[in-house]
Scaffold this motif. Structure first.
Motif, short mmCIF file in Angstrom:
data_model
loop_
_atom_site.label_atom_id
_atom_site.label_comp_id
_atom_site.label_asym_id
_atom_site.label_seq_id
_atom_site.Cartn_x
_atom_site.Cartn_y
_atom_site.Cartn_z
N GLY A 145 0.21 -3.57 -3.21
CA GLY A 145 -0.50 -2.63 -4.09
C GLY A 145 0.40 -1.49 -4.53
O GLY A 145 0.39 -1.08 -5.70
N ARG A 173 1.78 -0.62 -8.32
CA ARG A 173 1.62 0.71 -8.93
C ARG A 173 2.97 1.21 -9.47
O ARG A 173 3.03 1.83 -10.53
CB ARG A 173 1.11 1.69 -7.87
N ARG A 218 -9.48 -7.03 -1.30
CA ARG A 218 -9.92 -5.63 -1.24
C ARG A 218 -9.07 -4.73 -2.10
O ARG A 218 -9.56 -3.87 -2.83
CB ARG A 218 -9.85 -5.17 0.22
N LEU A 219 -7.76 -5.00 -2.02
CA LEU A 219 -6.81 -4.18 -2.77
C LEU A 219 -6.96 -4.43 -4.27
O LEU A 219 -6.87 -3.50 -5.08
CB LEU A 219 -5.40 -4.53 -2.31
N LEU A 271 -9.62 -4.99 -5.86
CA LEU A 271 -10.75 -4.20 -6.31
C LEU A 271 -10.36 -2.75 -6.57
O LEU A 271 -10.73 -2.16 -7.57
CB LEU A 271 -11.82 -4.24 -5.22
N ARG A 272 -9.59 -2.21 -5.60
CA ARG A 272 -9.21 -0.80 -5.72
C ARG A 272 -8.24 -0.59 -6.88
O ARG A 272 -8.41 0.32 -7.69
CB ARG A 272 -8.60 -0.32 -4.41
N ILE A 273 -7.22 -1.46 -6.93
CA ILE A 273 -6.18 -1.26 -7.95
C ILE A 273 -6.75 -1.48 -9.35
O ILE A 273 -6.36 -0.82 -10.30
CB ILE A 273 -4.97 -2.20 -7.71
N GLU A 327 -9.73 -0.75 -10.39
CA GLU A 327 -10.41 0.50 -10.77
C GLU A 327 -9.39 1.55 -11.17
O GLU A 327 -9.56 2.27 -12.14
CB GLU A 327 -11.24 1.03 -9.60
N GLU A 328 -8.29 1.60 -10.39
CA GLU A 328 -7.23 2.57 -10.67
C GLU A 328 -6.61 2.32 -12.04
O GLU A 328 -6.34 3.25 -12.79
CB GLU A 328 -6.12 2.44 -9.62
#
Ligand code: ATP
Length: 357
Positions: free
Chosen positions: A139, A143, A169-170, A172-174, A176-177
């Motif tokens: 992740g 980035r 899981r990651l 999903l987060r990335i 959104e980011e």
């Protein structure tokens, strides 16, 4: 604004027509996903936009200027692939600064560092500045790759399956980011994915493709609620839409085990006449409704609980069907239940996949 006009690509090595005739217009600052099964032509479009491939015919315009004859370096594009492609011997800061230290974007070392740090702050990687890519999570590496693309202040950001190397899981987060980031910067972004959930969650609009043809270009909810054709209806939705072959006789559309009275359908949803003949009826799992005066009765074969919903499995008209019901209905395996359907939400397709209702 990006305009793709009658874009066609035939790979000269094997004569394969990867893109048939693509026409798309994307707005300034829009986040568009290219979605579709493997081999449908998503990466080919991205590579044509980036200038890594030449089209067989057609045009690509950025702000009304054709870029077809422009070298990739002159198209002002930021590209991010799934395999990060970071330089392992450089620190994060050096990686992000790199595009500003070579070629036509070259600026003084001090300015490169200032700009790199400004973007690293936005993407939340300032504290990684002195780390080498090998010592970071997937992740974090992704980035850094995105920051390195953004630091060049590109007009368009192209992301090819940027999250596929990350765990669920990651991802999903990335994702959104990424949405927050590109919206904050206001950069036009094209994101390739084969994951419908990913596309639905981040896009302003989605291009669904199959076999080198755009099947539908629309806002996420329309792809689910108003699919243009059978391909889109099948591609969007989990569990997948239930399909039944049916024949029109008089005012009924008859499947093996049940008949739909066409008078019960919503008039203004018809896209044309329904002549005598064969059709495909599509009913999403949530549009079977438990009923005291049912269209048909069936024995439930199995029940899968998913949070507040229960997926009921049964067989009707020769098809294995999944319906979704509230868990509070407490339907059990082997129980016989009566179902009706929500007539205003079903779809009817011609045998060639075009939608008629
Ligand atoms: P994936 O999700 O698997 O990456 P995709 O939708 O991005 O698929 P493309 O990579 O654009 O699909 O490929 C579209 C079609 O063109 C595929 O059938 C592929 O096999 C073919 N193709 C891609 N690159 C070449 C090439 N260099 N030469 C010949 N055929 C190619």
């Amino acid at each position: 604004m990006i305009k793709i006009e009658n874009l066609r690509k035939v790979y000269s090595d094997n004569g394969y027509e990867a893109l048939k005739s693509i026409n798309l217009e994307m707005n300034e600052g829009e986040l568009v996903c290219l979605l579709g099964p493997s081999g449908c032509g998503k990466t080919t479009i991205l590579n044509l936009l980036a200038g890594l491939l030449d089209p067989t015919s057609g045009d690509i315009k950025f702000d009304n200027d054709s870029v077809i004859n422009k070298h990739p370096k002159d198209r002002n594009i930021g590209l991010v692939f799934q395999n990060y492609a970071l330089y392992p011997h450089m620190t994060v800061l050096q990686n992000v600064m790199f595009p500003l230290t070579v070629g036509k974007n070259k600026v003084s070392k001090q300015e490169a560092e200032t700009r790199a740090k400004k973007y690293m702050e936005i993407t939340n990687i300032l504290e990684l500045a002195d780390k080498k890519p090998g010592n970071m999570s997937g992740g974090q590496q992704q980035r850094v790759a995105i920051t390195r693309a953004l630091v060049q202040n590109p007009k368009v950001l192209l992301l090819d399956e940027p999250l596929s190397n990350l765990d669920a899981r990651l991802r999903l987060r990335i994702r959104e980011e990424i949405r927050r980031l590109v919206k904050e910067i206001g950069i036009t972004t094209i994101f390739v994915t084969h994951d419908q959930e990913e596309a639905l969650s981040i896009s302003d609009r989605i291009v669904i493709m199959d076999s080198g043809i755009v099947q539908q270009f629309d806002i996420p909810q329309n792809l689910y609620l108003e699919p243009a054709n059978l391909f889109v209806a099948k591609f969007m939705g989990n569990p997948i839409i239930n399909l039944f072959t049916a024949e029109k006789n008089g005012n009924n559309l008859t499947t093996k085990d049940f008949s739909i009275n066409l008078n019960l359908l919503t008039k203004d949803r018809f896209k044309g006449e329904l002549n005598k003949g064969k059709y495909i009826v599509g009913i999403r799992p949530e549009y079977f409704v438990l009923s005291q005066s049912p269209l048909f009765n069936v024995a439930i074969e199995s029940v899968e609980l998913i949070g507040k919903d229960a997926i009921l499995n049964f067989n009707i008209s020769g098809e294995h069907v999944k319906s979704i019901t509230d868990i509070n209905e407490k339907i059990q395996e082997n129980q016989t239940v009566g179902f009706d359907i929500d007539y205003s939400k079903i779809y009817i397709f011609n045998e060639d996949g075009t939608r008629v209702y």
